[in-house]
Enzyme design. Structure first.
Site, PDB file in Angstrom:
ATOM      1  N   GLY A  12       0.768  -1.239   0.000  1.00 27.97           N
ATOM      2  CA  GLY A  12       0.000   0.000   0.000  1.00 27.97           C
ATOM      3  C   GLY A  12       0.795   1.283   0.000  1.00 27.97           C
ATOM      4  N   ASN A  14       1.576   3.036  -2.569  1.00 30.07           N
ATOM      5  CA  ASN A  14       0.892   3.964  -3.491  1.00 30.07           C
ATOM      6  C   ASN A  14      -0.361   4.540  -2.843  1.00 30.07           C
ATOM      7  OD1 ASN A  14       2.095   4.204  -6.363  1.00 30.07           O
ATOM      8  ND2 ASN A  14       2.407   2.065  -5.813  1.00 30.07           N
ATOM      9  N   ARG A  66     -14.781 -18.141  -9.411  1.00 27.87           N
ATOM     10  CA  ARG A  66     -14.350 -16.798  -9.835  1.00 27.87           C
ATOM     11  C   ARG A  66     -15.563 -15.891 -10.089  1.00 27.87           C
ATOM     12  NH1 ARG A  66      -9.895 -13.843  -9.368  1.00 27.87           N
ATOM     13  NH2 ARG A  66      -8.832 -15.812  -9.165  1.00 27.87           N
ATOM     14  N   ASN A 108      -4.792   2.733 -13.453  1.00 24.24           N
ATOM     15  CA  ASN A 108      -3.833   1.780 -12.882  1.00 24.24           C
ATOM     16  C   ASN A 108      -2.439   2.387 -12.909  1.00 24.24           C
ATOM     17  OD1 ASN A 108      -2.901  -0.889 -11.996  1.00 24.24           O
ATOM     18  ND2 ASN A 108      -2.040  -1.087 -14.054  1.00 24.24           N
ATOM     19  N   HIS A 110       1.462   1.300 -13.259  1.00 25.70           N
ATOM     20  CA  HIS A 110       2.313   0.161 -13.636  1.00 25.70           C
ATOM     21  C   HIS A 110       3.775   0.598 -13.521  1.00 25.70           C
ATOM     22  CE1 HIS A 110       3.450  -3.603 -15.516  1.00 25.70           C
ATOM     23  NE2 HIS A 110       4.290  -2.912 -16.257  1.00 25.70           N
ATOM     24  N   ASP A 147      -8.516  -0.804 -19.658  1.00 20.14           N
ATOM     25  CA  ASP A 147      -9.520  -1.311 -20.610  1.00 20.14           C
ATOM     26  C   ASP A 147      -9.543  -2.834 -20.487  1.00 20.14           C
ATOM     27  OD1 ASP A 147      -7.445  -0.917 -23.636  1.00 20.14           O
ATOM     28  OD2 ASP A 147      -7.277  -2.245 -21.898  1.00 20.14           O
ATOM     29  N   GLU A 148     -10.057  -3.518 -21.493  1.00 24.01           N
ATOM     30  CA  GLU A 148     -10.233  -4.978 -21.376  1.00 24.01           C
ATOM     31  C   GLU A 148      -8.893  -5.712 -21.368  1.00 24.01           C
ATOM     32  OE1 GLU A 148     -13.587  -2.865 -22.625  1.00 24.01           O
ATOM     33  OE2 GLU A 148     -11.636  -3.038 -23.630  1.00 24.01           O
ATOM     34  N   GLY A 149      -7.865  -5.045 -21.832  1.00 21.96           N
ATOM     35  CA  GLY A 149      -6.570  -5.731 -21.909  1.00 21.96           C
ATOM     36  C   GLY A 149      -5.774  -5.648 -20.618  1.00 21.96           C
ATOM     37  N   ASP A 151      -2.718  -3.768 -19.049  1.00 23.47           N
ATOM     38  CA  ASP A 151      -1.796  -2.623 -19.213  1.00 23.47           C
ATOM     39  C   ASP A 151      -1.879  -2.029 -20.620  1.00 23.47           C
ATOM     40  OD1 ASP A 151       0.626  -4.589 -17.394  1.00 23.47           O
ATOM     41  OD2 ASP A 151      -0.923  -3.231 -16.621  1.00 23.47           O
TER      42      ASP A 151
HETATM   43  C1  GRF Z   1       4.440  -1.277  -6.883  1.00 24.79           C
HETATM   44  O1  GRF Z   1       5.663  -1.457  -7.546  1.00 24.79           O
HETATM   45  C2  GRF Z   1       3.346  -1.001  -7.905  1.00 24.79           C
HETATM   46  O2  GRF Z   1       3.801  -0.358  -9.062  1.00 24.79           O
HETATM   47  C3  GRF Z   1       2.918  -2.361  -8.284  1.00 24.79           C
HETATM   48  O3  GRF Z   1       2.869  -3.043  -7.026  1.00 24.79           O
HETATM   49  C4  GRF Z   1       3.978  -2.595  -6.236  1.00 24.79           C
HETATM   50  C5  GRF Z   1       3.567  -2.447  -4.802  1.00 24.79           C
HETATM   51  O4  GRF Z   1       2.737  -1.355  -4.681  1.00 24.79           O
HETATM   52  N1  GRF Z   1       1.663  -2.333  -8.986  1.00 24.79           N
HETATM   53  P1  GRF Z   1       2.176  -0.868  -3.237  1.00 24.79           P
HETATM   54  O5  GRF Z   1       3.362  -0.649  -2.325  1.00 24.79           O
HETATM   55  O6  GRF Z   1       1.266  -1.956  -2.707  1.00 24.79           O
HETATM   56  O7  GRF Z   1       1.450   0.401  -3.557  1.00 24.79           O
END
Ligand code: GRF
Length: 206
Positions: A12, A14, A66, A108, A110, A147-149, A151
């Protein structure tokens, strides 16, 4: 006020960057209305709860298949009635119905400069291992619409980060988070919250 639902799976950092940016008012007009994790043990849930946020886990392990998980996950997102869904280190494929329902309203982060080192199987440390294996001198992070893909949605922001000779995947991941992810994800949310990115997924000339 932009109502944001943040989806997380792990540490977490981010999410923390988003919460800190709201506190510092570098993100304005924004409220995190829900934090949802697919992982009950995600430390990100702890971070959210410490801030008094509504933080819940919806785990695939608790559903017979799922499809039932997708139904429960989407119902949980819907319950928050978000304007924007932010995938911040979220490692689960979204329900197709959710991508349709929230088209243009899911972003998202990435940890590479898309289209490099992205797509199926490229997540977490694997992204940085691939960048080091290829010998790139620059990598970075990307915020994009979902989107559906995998990244593949329209890119919103990117930030480059230098790769250094002695980098390990862990060291590189930390630099990409500090110098790119934790900067551009809050910036993208603030831009959306303040009308600088329009629904046709193109940035207004600002
Ligand atoms: C980060 O490198 C992020 O880019 C990727 O997951 C990793 C951990 O993210 N998607 P966080 O510390 O849980 O935000």
């Amino acid at each position: 006020m932009l109502k944001v639902c943040v989806c997380i799976s792990g540490g977490g950092t981010n999410l923390q960057a988003i919460m800190d940016a709201i506190d510092a008012q570098t993100i304005t007009n924004t409220e995190i209305v829900k934090v949802i994790s697919n992982n009950k043990n995600a430390y990100a849930l702890e971070r959210a709860r410490k801030k008094g946020l509504d933080a819940v886990a919806v785990s695939p392990k608790d559903y017979e298949n799922r499809e039932k998980f997708h139904e429960a996950f989407l119902a949980c997102v819907d319950s928050a009635q978000p304007d924007l869904v932010v995938l911040a280190g979220f490692l689960v494929i979204l329900p197709p119905l959710m991508i349709k329902k929230y088209a243009g309203r899911i972003i998202n982060i990435h940890p590479s400069l898309i289209p490099s080192f992205c797509g199926k199987g490229f997540y977490g440390l694997k992204v940085h291992e691939a960048a080091l294996a290829r010998g790139v001198k620059v990598t970075g992070a990307t915020v994009h619409f979902v989107d559906e893909g995998t990244d593949t949605g329209p890119i919103i922001l990117q930030k480059a980060v230098e790769v250094l000779p002695d980098d390990t995947p862990k060291i590189l991941q930390q630099r990409v988070m500090e110098q790119a992810e934790w900067q551009i994800l809050p910036k993208a949310i603030n831009m959306i919250a303040n009308g600088q990115i329009i629904s046709s997924m193109e940035e207004k000339n600002i």
